[in-house]
Design a protein around this motif. Structure first.
Motif, short mmCIF file in Angstrom:
data_model
loop_
_atom_site.label_atom_id
_atom_site.label_comp_id
_atom_site.label_asym_id
_atom_site.label_seq_id
_atom_site.Cartn_x
_atom_site.Cartn_y
_atom_site.Cartn_z
N LEU A 91 -39.40 5.92 -14.93
CA LEU A 91 -39.47 5.36 -13.58
C LEU A 91 -39.52 6.47 -12.54
O LEU A 91 -40.23 6.37 -11.54
CB LEU A 91 -38.29 4.41 -13.32
N ARG A 104 -52.94 -2.85 -16.94
CA ARG A 104 -52.78 -3.27 -18.33
C ARG A 104 -53.88 -4.23 -18.78
O ARG A 104 -53.83 -5.44 -18.54
CB ARG A 104 -51.40 -3.90 -18.51
N ARG A 130 -50.43 -4.46 -12.08
CA ARG A 130 -49.02 -4.60 -11.73
C ARG A 130 -48.65 -3.56 -10.68
O ARG A 130 -48.92 -2.39 -10.87
CB ARG A 130 -48.19 -4.41 -13.01
N TYR A 137 -37.68 -2.79 -8.79
CA TYR A 137 -37.52 -1.54 -9.52
C TYR A 137 -37.03 -0.35 -8.69
O TYR A 137 -36.78 0.71 -9.23
CB TYR A 137 -38.85 -1.16 -10.19
N ASP A 263 -44.18 -6.71 -15.32
CA ASP A 263 -43.50 -6.24 -16.53
C ASP A 263 -43.42 -7.38 -17.55
O ASP A 263 -43.73 -7.21 -18.72
CB ASP A 263 -42.10 -5.74 -16.17
N GLU A 293 -50.06 5.39 -21.34
CA GLU A 293 -49.07 5.21 -22.40
C GLU A 293 -49.32 3.96 -23.23
O GLU A 293 -49.82 2.97 -22.71
CB GLU A 293 -47.65 5.13 -21.78
C1 IPM Z 1 -42.73 -1.04 -19.31
C2 IPM Z 1 -41.31 -0.88 -19.77
C3 IPM Z 1 -40.52 -0.22 -18.65
C4 IPM Z 1 -40.59 -1.14 -17.44
C5 IPM Z 1 -39.07 0.12 -19.02
C6 IPM Z 1 -38.99 0.96 -20.27
C7 IPM Z 1 -38.35 0.78 -17.88
O1 IPM Z 1 -40.76 -2.09 -20.14
O2 IPM Z 1 -43.40 -0.02 -19.10
O3 IPM Z 1 -43.17 -2.18 -19.17
O4 IPM Z 1 -39.75 -2.03 -17.28
O5 IPM Z 1 -41.49 -0.95 -16.64
#
Ligand code: IPM
Ligand code: MN
Length: 368
Positions: A91, A104, A130, A137, A263, A293
């Protein structure tokens, strides 16, 4: 020869294993398309934290900022309390590098891998944009009277007009460009006749979150009407969105949503596209340093067993090349992944692929 400098963070658990295969495939693509890829490795992650007590060294953000592209394996270690590495590495990088988009793609490559009855690759092919820097967050909030019976915990969702609008604009632009000018197949004939070529769905909760999503909804229609009349605007509550993902995923082209909802819905998206073994994402700062990632975690129970599926990391590598403007090479990697999953793999799940992690990397590299 075009040269690109790429930062690589293998991270924890199976992260380094899958990143190794992604680099193998990137190198095969580089050879084929005459690119030069220079990698710089960083050892950030749980092991380093346990060894040094430092989550990220002081210099990390400044160093990574120099790279337009970062490839990340996974963050999360069984011996480190949940939250420390996620907040301190993942983060923190998303925020400090201002990677305000989490992109995504949800694309099913072969009907065999879909848990939904009667749905195939033509039905599951959409992208979630997103918001990646705000919402729930940011860490805004706190405790009052912690540990007492009167305890209060507040966790605030931060939504700035600037942050929301830049995310919406990215999503509109992305929707416009996604099909290379070809209209999206799900549009109604009257939309196409009116010149609309793409659809952007805002996923929110305007019936309950009447401040946050009021801002989102107003900005969505203002920006859309003024600057993107060729993109059809659509809205779905987030709970209904999860229902449609299962019932009618073919209704979606591009979806835009806030950090928390994004998420949640993208894990469901990953499942309908075949699971965490194939799902990739990009944390994007269009003007700065972006990080790609596999979206699954560090999978401690599979670490070192040579059974984890590296394809999500390979697809993250393809997204990275696409981001750098190497669209042909990126497409070639995706096509090689499609060929491998259609013709060779038995399953996308860890331990059930019919091949080791390394062999799957070899298959894709050979298909290239
Ligand atoms: C994601 C993961 C992360 C998030 C976590 C690991 C902090 O779940 O990349 O979706 O919540 O964004
Ligand atoms: Mn997640």
């Amino acid at each position: 020869m075009k040269t690109y400098d790429i930062a690589v963070i293998g991270g924890d658990g199976t992260g380094p294993e899958v990143v190794r295969e992604a680099v193998k495939v990137l190198d095969a693509a580089a050879k084929k398309f005459s690119l030069k890829l220079n990698y710089t490795n960083y050892d950030f992650g749980g092991e380093r934290y346990l060894r040094t007590g430092e989550v990220l060294p002081e210099s990390a953000v400044g160093e990574l900022r120099k790279f337009r592209a970062i490839l990340l394996g996974a963050i999360g270690h069984p011996d480190v309390k949940p939250g420390i590495l996620e907040k301190g590495i993942l983060l923190r990088l998303r925020f400090e590098l201002e990677q305000y988009i989490n992109l995504r793609p949800v694309r099913l490559y072969d009907a065999r891998y879909c848990p939904l009855k009667d749905k195939g690759p033509e039905d599951i092919d959409f992208v979630v944009v997103r918001e990646n820097n705000e919402g729930l967050y940011t860490g805004s909030g706190g405790f009052v009277f912690k540990g007492t019976p009167n305890e209060i915990a507040v966790q605030e969702s931060i939504n700035t007009r600037r942050g929301v609008e830049r995310c919406l604009r990215y999503a509109f632009d992305y929707a416009r460009k996604r099909r290379g000018g070809q209209p999206w197949k799900g549009l109604k004939p009257e939309d196409v006749a009116a010149g609309r070529k793409a659809q952007l769905t805002l996923s929110g909760k305007t019936n309950v979150l009447t401040y946050a999503f009021d801002l989102w909804e107003r900005a969505f229609h203002e920006v859309g009407a003024k600057d993107y009349p060729d993109v059809k605007r659509d809205y779905a509550h987030v709970d209904a969105t999860t229902m449609w993902f299962v019932k009618n995923p073919e209704w979606f082209d591009v979806i835009v949503t806030d950090n928390m909802f994004g998420d949640i819905i993208t894990d469901l998206g990953a499942m309908i596209q075949g699971g965490m073994g194939i799902a990739a994402g990009g944390n994007i700062n269009p003007e700065g340093s972006s990080m790609f990632e596999p979206i699954g975690g560090s999978a401690p129970k599979y670490t070192g067993k040579h059974v984890i599926n590296p394809l999500a990391a390979v697809c993250a590598g393809a997204m990275l090349l696409d981001h750098l403007g190497e669209t042909t090479a990126a497409k070639a990697i995706e096509d090689a992944v499609i060929k491998s999953v259609r013709e060779k793999l038995k399953s996308l799940a860890a331990g059930k692929m019919g091949f080791t992690t390394e062999q799957v990397g070899d298959l894709v590299a050979a298909a290239l």
